[in-house]
Design an enzyme around this catalytic site. Sequence first.
Site, short mmCIF file in Angstrom:
data_model
loop_
_atom_site.label_atom_id
_atom_site.label_comp_id
_atom_site.label_asym_id
_atom_site.label_seq_id
_atom_site.Cartn_x
_atom_site.Cartn_y
_atom_site.Cartn_z
N GLY A 127 8.22 3.97 1.18
CA GLY A 127 8.77 5.30 1.80
C GLY A 127 10.60 5.00 1.77
N ASP B 34 9.82 15.48 9.39
CA ASP B 34 9.48 15.01 8.11
C ASP B 34 7.89 15.31 7.85
OD1 ASP B 34 10.10 14.31 5.52
OD2 ASP B 34 10.33 12.09 5.82
N ILE C 126 0.88 -1.11 0.02
CA ILE C 126 0.09 -0.08 0.06
C ILE C 126 0.75 1.21 0.11
CG2 ILE C 126 -2.00 -1.20 1.06
CD1 ILE C 126 -1.07 0.02 3.80
N GLY C 127 2.20 1.06 0.00
CA GLY C 127 2.98 2.29 -0.07
C GLY C 127 4.45 2.08 0.18
N LYS D 162 4.71 -1.98 8.46
CA LYS D 162 5.84 -1.22 7.68
C LYS D 162 7.05 -2.11 7.93
CE LYS D 162 8.18 3.13 8.15
NZ LYS D 162 8.37 4.51 8.61
N VAL E 7 5.23 -0.59 3.00
CA VAL E 7 4.10 -0.74 4.03
C VAL E 7 3.02 -1.64 3.30
CG1 VAL E 7 2.21 0.28 5.21
CG2 VAL E 7 4.30 1.62 5.01
N GLY F 239 11.45 1.78 3.60
CA GLY F 239 10.96 0.49 3.64
C GLY F 239 9.77 0.51 2.56
#
Length: 921
Positions: free
Chosen positions: A730, A856, A727-728, A750, A735, A733
């Site tokens: 970064g 961030d 689903i994503g 994650k 997720v 790493g």
Amino acid sequence: MRMELWSFIFSVNLFFAMNVVHSNSATTTTLLGNEGNETDRMALLAFKDGITSDPLGALSSWNHTLHFCNWNGITCGRRHQRVTVLNLSGQNLLSGQTLVGTLSPGISNLTFLREIHLQENSFNGQLSQDIGRLFRLQHLNMSYNSLGGEIPSNLTHCRDLRVIELRYNEFTGKIPIQLSTLPKLSLLFLRHNNLTGSIPPQLGNVSSLINLDLLGNSLVGHIPDDLARINNLKQIVLSVNLLSGTVPSSFYNNLSFLEVFAVVGNQLHGALPPNIGFSLPKLRYLLLAGNQFSGHIPNSLSNVSSLEWLGMDVNQFSGPVPENIGWARNLLTFDMSYNYLGLGRADDLKFITSLTNCSNLNELSIQTNHFVGLFPNSIANLSTHLYWLVIGQNQISGNIPSQIGNLINLKALGIYSTFITGSIPTSIGMLQNLQRLYLGNNSLSGKIPYNIGNITQLTNLDLEYNNLQGSIPLSLANCTKLLRLSLSPNNLTGTIPKQIIGLSSLSIALYLSQNLFTGSLPSEVGNLKILELLDVSQNKLSGEIPSTLANCKSMRELYMQGNAFRGDVSSVFTTLTSIEALDLSDNNFSGKIPKYLEGFKFLQYLNLSFNNFEGEVPKQGVFGNASAISVTGNDNLCGGIPELKLPTCPVLANDRRGKAHVSRVIILVVSVVVCLIFLLCVPASLYSVRKSRKKPSSLSSMEGRHLKVSYAELCKATDGFSSANLIGTGSYGSVYKGILSRIENVVAVKVLNLHLRGAAKSFIAECNALRNIRHRNLVKIITSCSSTDFGGNDFKALVLEFMPNESLEKWLHSKLDGQHQLGSLNFIKRLNIAIDIASALDYLHHHCHTPIAHCDLKPSNIFLDEDMNAHVGDFGLAKFYPRIIQSSSEDQSSTTVLKGTIGYIAPGNKFINFLHPIYSQ
């Protein structure tokens, strides 16, 4: 005759020879064309193989039943039937971990390719150097992806390249100097990446460059004087970097075609040349906000007839504003806020009259300057397109013009912290598009106009610190979008209308303090289910607190001091577990102090002084911190921690004997019951022991409070970390969405890529940050896993609560995700999200045991639950700041180094960037 015969024979031979050559040539062309076509088809299929997710079915037509020239997103040339355009923008395509495998030998073999449009997808990894093989490439657009690494330097092999669009990615490193050798480059868009270093002076050699956009990076150093050699340059956007020094004078003298000059949010200084309006006659946007520019505003700017946006806020400009600035009739935005403008003369605001010539003006901001003089009546004659008018924090006097209602399209009106007197004009009720009205900190008197209830779009109404009289108009109940209402302190009288305190839309704050309100607190206060702050202090209210207050479960601050409230509060606040500050002082409350307040983990301030409380003061929770509580003025209290210096609670002799007798009875009864339970439970215990050997332990048998999970469980929960559950991604790493069988809940897992430098440190930082913080607007951590995978490799992961509506980034920049129409956040949703984010940051900065800086914060780190509530996540770069540091200005200065992704919030008293979209163009 012989001569003619030979000529005939020669002609025939020549005819056959030409036909043979033509036939062979055609055959050769056909063979080469077929071979080239097959190369293109295989290259496209190789590209498709690198796509791991195609949610919209963009590549469904890429099969053997259609010629590849008919595939979705493909355009071929007519002559050779070779691919010339690849356009799959906005398809949410997800690539593997690197684009090296998808661009080479995929796209890089499409040697006739002229345009690549792959923006608004989910590509990650790095761009392959083989992209330089596309020597016919003219337009490259990979914006709005997650590409990282350095920008390929051999893009310079694409000698026909005219447009490079790599906006909104995660590219690092320096801007390649080699780009300066592209002879036809006209548009270079690199905004919102992580580029470092200085701007290459060699870019001044690209004489064809028209638009240079480097906004939102971490570029340092001076603006190169060499850029002024690009005579045809029309747009320079260098905002939100770390640039310093002055703007080269050659910019003002040589770039006569310049239309946009934006350097917002840097560290630039210096003055503007007096002749800027003559040397830059085509200027449309002059954006200098958030720097250290000084000096006077040049009169020549009024001669720039094309000028649309003059943004000079948050600088050190001084002196007068040119009286004829309105000669620039095309002005849309005029922002001079947060400077030192004004001469302290009565005619300081004379320039506003000239702005009435700007028929399309939609924003005027001059707050926080040194302007004096009377409030000009001509302000009511400004453009009816005006939607933003803020002139607060100046030494302006006089009255608000009665014709202020002419500005029918106003959405924000700020006339605060001035010397304005008189009453609020009734014409203000004509501003039916108004969303924010700030009239606080003035000397306004009279009643609040009843027709203020006509402004049904109001979300913020601030009338605080005035001399207003009368009652609260009931018409305010029509403002059903109101989020924040501040009426304190004034001289308002009467009871608090139930229609007002029952406005369920109120979520930020309701300030009614320091007035003359009487009567009880209406039971309709229970409608404020999402309100965070309620202040009714310093009035003449009486009676008991209504039990409906228990519905206000989102309440963080409650101030009721300085009234005549009475009664026992032992059961009133049981449900207000989110409360952080509670002040009940100077009332007539009685009974015992509620012991359940000990368990309120967010409670950091409690004032119960000067009431009639009695009995023992608890010792745990907030009661364990003498600086956080006050119980003085309650004569019948005892006990508590020693620092409170209260008397010891007495224990009477009769009580001792009675308690001893009761204790003996209880011990006897308990002993009998324990024996019976033991006799009944032994067989069951033996059975459960046998069963536990066969069945894994359940959630109820976990040690402590935290669920312990293994790599195997997480692997199973995510179907082997399947790409279908990704689903994503970064910085450190990926997720995955998963279902933990033991708790039967959807979670987000994650997984840290420990091969990346800093990933392990990020894992530790996030664990340290999340283990002790709790807030409804922070992503909750369920547990963590530090183990090894099936191959014996180190494995680290965080298990977090799942956010069904994904990140704010996707709502702001995506178009469609198959279920939601993204990018369609209305103003209220944006405002609510901003409030959630601000609440989370306020908690992190001011209400944690140890203050935390996120470092961030950006849309991709803000996640939305099923109700579109925002939650801040990803604490991999978080820093801790012990409270002892906060008192030291020296230590504070050492924490100003920027970390994380550089973003931009418009300076001044404005909406957050995404609330005010014109600032993010």
